[in-house]
Design a protein around this motif. Structure first.
Motif, PDB file in Angstrom:
ATOM      1  N   PRO A 182      -2.130   5.720   9.447  1.00 13.13           N
ATOM      2  CA  PRO A 182      -1.565   4.741  10.380  1.00 13.13           C
ATOM      3  C   PRO A 182      -0.555   5.424  11.300  1.00 13.13           C
ATOM      4  O   PRO A 182       0.220   6.277  10.845  1.00 13.13           O
ATOM      5  N   HIS A 183      -0.576   5.087  12.555  1.00 14.35           N
ATOM      6  CA  HIS A 183       0.358   5.729  13.478  1.00 14.35           C
ATOM      7  C   HIS A 183       1.805   5.463  13.082  1.00 14.35           C
ATOM      8  O   HIS A 183       2.681   6.319  13.260  1.00 14.35           O
ATOM      9  N   THR A 228       0.845  -1.189   0.000  1.00 17.02           N
ATOM     10  CA  THR A 228       0.000   0.000   0.000  1.00 17.02           C
ATOM     11  C   THR A 228       0.883   1.242   0.000  1.00 17.02           C
ATOM     12  O   THR A 228       1.936   1.271   0.651  1.00 17.02           O
ATOM     13  N   PRO A 229       0.474   2.283  -0.728  1.00 16.53           N
ATOM     14  CA  PRO A 229       1.356   3.433  -0.983  1.00 16.53           C
ATOM     15  C   PRO A 229       1.927   4.089   0.267  1.00 16.53           C
ATOM     16  O   PRO A 229       3.131   4.354   0.336  1.00 16.53           O
ATOM     17  N   PHE A 230       1.094   4.405   1.267  1.00 16.10           N
ATOM     18  CA  PHE A 230       1.594   5.128   2.432  1.00 16.10           C
ATOM     19  C   PHE A 230       2.671   4.330   3.160  1.00 16.10           C
ATOM     20  O   PHE A 230       3.713   4.870   3.546  1.00 16.10           O
ATOM     21  N   PRO A 284      -7.971   9.814   2.269  1.00 16.31           N
ATOM     22  CA  PRO A 284      -6.942   8.912   1.739  1.00 16.31           C
ATOM     23  C   PRO A 284      -7.257   8.546   0.285  1.00 16.31           C
ATOM     24  O   PRO A 284      -8.368   8.763  -0.194  1.00 16.31           O
ATOM     25  N   PRO A 285      -6.291   7.968  -0.424  1.00 10.62           N
ATOM     26  CA  PRO A 285      -6.527   7.598  -1.830  1.00 10.62           C
ATOM     27  C   PRO A 285      -7.671   6.602  -1.979  1.00 10.62           C
ATOM     28  O   PRO A 285      -7.916   5.788  -1.076  1.00 10.62           O
ATOM     29  N   PRO A 286      -8.390   6.642  -3.104  1.00 11.80           N
ATOM     30  CA  PRO A 286      -9.456   5.652  -3.349  1.00 11.80           C
ATOM     31  C   PRO A 286      -8.894   4.237  -3.286  1.00 11.80           C
ATOM     32  O   PRO A 286      -7.801   3.959  -3.763  1.00 11.80           O
TER      33      PRO A 286
END
Length: 316
Positions: free
Chosen positions: A246-247, A100-102, A198-200
Motif C-alpha cells: 500500500p502506498h 492487517t499486519p502491514f 506478501p503474507p498468506p
C-alpha cells in the motif's frame, strides 16, 4: 455489630471538613440529614463521637478511630466515582483494535502512541488478522474495532465501515535499486527482478499475482514470502527484489529512507482502508474516541500522501 458504611463515610467527611455543615457539603447532603446520620451512628455504637460542647467540633479518640475507617471508604468511593467519570468521558478504559499486519505496524501503532499522549489511562490491545478473521473477532466481541482494507460488505452483516483512505498500491524496492536510475521503467524490465510475496491471506497477494500477469509474466519469481513488515523491509534493503505494498505504508516509512516506490503507475485495488465496527454492540467511550482519532489522523495523512504520490511516485 453491623455498622452502616455510609455512616462511617459521613463521619469521616465531618472530621475531614471540620464541621457538620462543611461535611454535608463535601458529600452533597443536607446538614439536617448529616446530623441525623451521626446521631444514629452514636446510638448504634453506644459511645460519643464528638466532645460535647466543644467548638469548633472535635472528635473523641473513639470517633477519630472510626473516622479513619470511614476515610478509607471515602477515598475509595471518590476513586470509584472518578473512574466512572473518566470512563464515561473516554479518558480511561480498554481499546481492542485488530488489523492487517502491514497497516498496524506501519501506521496504527504510531497512532496508538500519539493517542495515549492525551489519553494516558486508556490501554490499547492490538492484534493482527485479515478481513475474515477480523470480521469473526468483531462478531465474537473479541475486538472493538478493526482497521483493514475492505472492498464490499454483504447486506445484513451486522457490521459497518467508515472509509479512511482510498486503496492505492505501489511497487516498493530499496532506495538504491537499479530501476530507480530509469525515469519510467517498462513493465518487462520489472520482470527481470525477483519478487517478495506478501503474507498468506493478505489481499496484496492477489494484487501481486494480477499485477505480474498484467505485465505478461509466464512465471512468477518469488524469492521470499511470509515475512512481517520488518522482515520484508530488511529483505528489500539487502536485495534487488521488488514487492507490492500500500502506498500509505511506503509513505509512513519514507523518513527511514530504506525503501521507496518505483515511478510506475499500477492498477488501484477496488477496496479502501476502513474502520470496521459492529452496528449492534455498545462501545466504551474510549473506543469511539480512538476511532475518531484514527479517522482524523488519516484525514491529515490523505493530503500528504496525495502530494507525495504526485511529486515522487508519478510526478504528475
Amino acid at each position: 455489630m453491623k455498622i452502616d458504611e455510609r455512616h462511617l463515610i459521613q463521619l469521616a467527611a465531618v472530621v475531614k471538613a471540620g464541621g457538620v455543615t462543611e461535611g454535608a457539603a463535601l458529600l452533597g447532603l443536607a446538614q439536617p440529614a448529616m446530623s441525623r446520620a451521626l446521631s444514629m451512628l452514636e446510638k448504634r455504637v453506644g459511645e460519643p463521637l464528638f466532645v460535647k460542647g466543644r467548638r469548633p467540633l472535635q472528635a473523641t479518640p473513639f470517633g477519630l478511630s472510626l473516622a479513619e475507617h470511614g476515610l478509607v471508604m471515602l477515598a475509595a468511593s471518590r476513586k470509584a466515582s472518578d473512574l466512572v467519570d473518566s470512563f464515561r468521558m473516554g479518558r480511561s478504559g480498554v481499546v481492542r483494535v485488530g488489523g492487517t499486519p502491514f497497516f498496524m505496524d506501519a501506521l496504527i501503532a504510531q497512532f496508538c502512541a500519539e493517542f495515549q499522549q492525551t489519553h494516558p489511562d486508556v490501554r490499547v490491545e492490538q492484534s493482527y488478522g485479515y478481513l475474515p478473521d477480523l470480521r469473526a473477532a468483531l462478531k465474537a466481541d473479541q475486538i472493538d474495532l478493526a482497521v483493514c482494507p475492505i472492498d464490499i460488505l454483504e447486506e445484513g452483516s451486522g457490521l459497518e465501515f467508515q472509509q479512511i483512505l482510498p486503496g492505492r498500491n505501489v511497487i516498493a524496492c530499496r532506495s538504491t535499486h537499479p530501476l530507480l536510475m530509469k525515469r519510467r521503467p517498462r513493465p518487462g524490465e520489472l520482470l527481470d527482478y525477483p519478487w517478495v510475496a506478501p503474507p498468506p491471506g493478505s489481499p496484496l497477494l492477489a494484487d501481486l499475482r494480477a499485477l505480474l500477469l498484467s505485465f505478461g509474466a509466464t512465471e512468477i519469481k518469488i524469492r521470499y514470502s511470509g515475512g512481517s513488515l520488518m522482515g520484508v523491509i530488511n529483505y528489500l534493503k539487502a536485495a534487488d527484489a521488488l514487492t507490492i505494498m500500500p502506498h500509505s505504508v511506503v509513505f509512513a516509512l519514507r523518513k527511514e529512507k530504506a525503501i521507496t516506490a518505483l515511478p510506475v503507475n499500477i492498477p488501484h485495488p477496488e477496496r479502501a482502508l476502513a474502520i470496521l465496527t459492529r452496528t449492534d454492540a455498545p462501545r466504551a467511550p474510549a473506543v469511539d474516541h480512538f476511532a475518531e482519532f484514527v479517522r482524523s489522523g488519516f484525514e491529515s495523512l490523505r493530503h500528504l500522501i496525495k502530494r507525495h504520490e504526485e511529486a515522487v511516485v508519478w510526478g504528475n
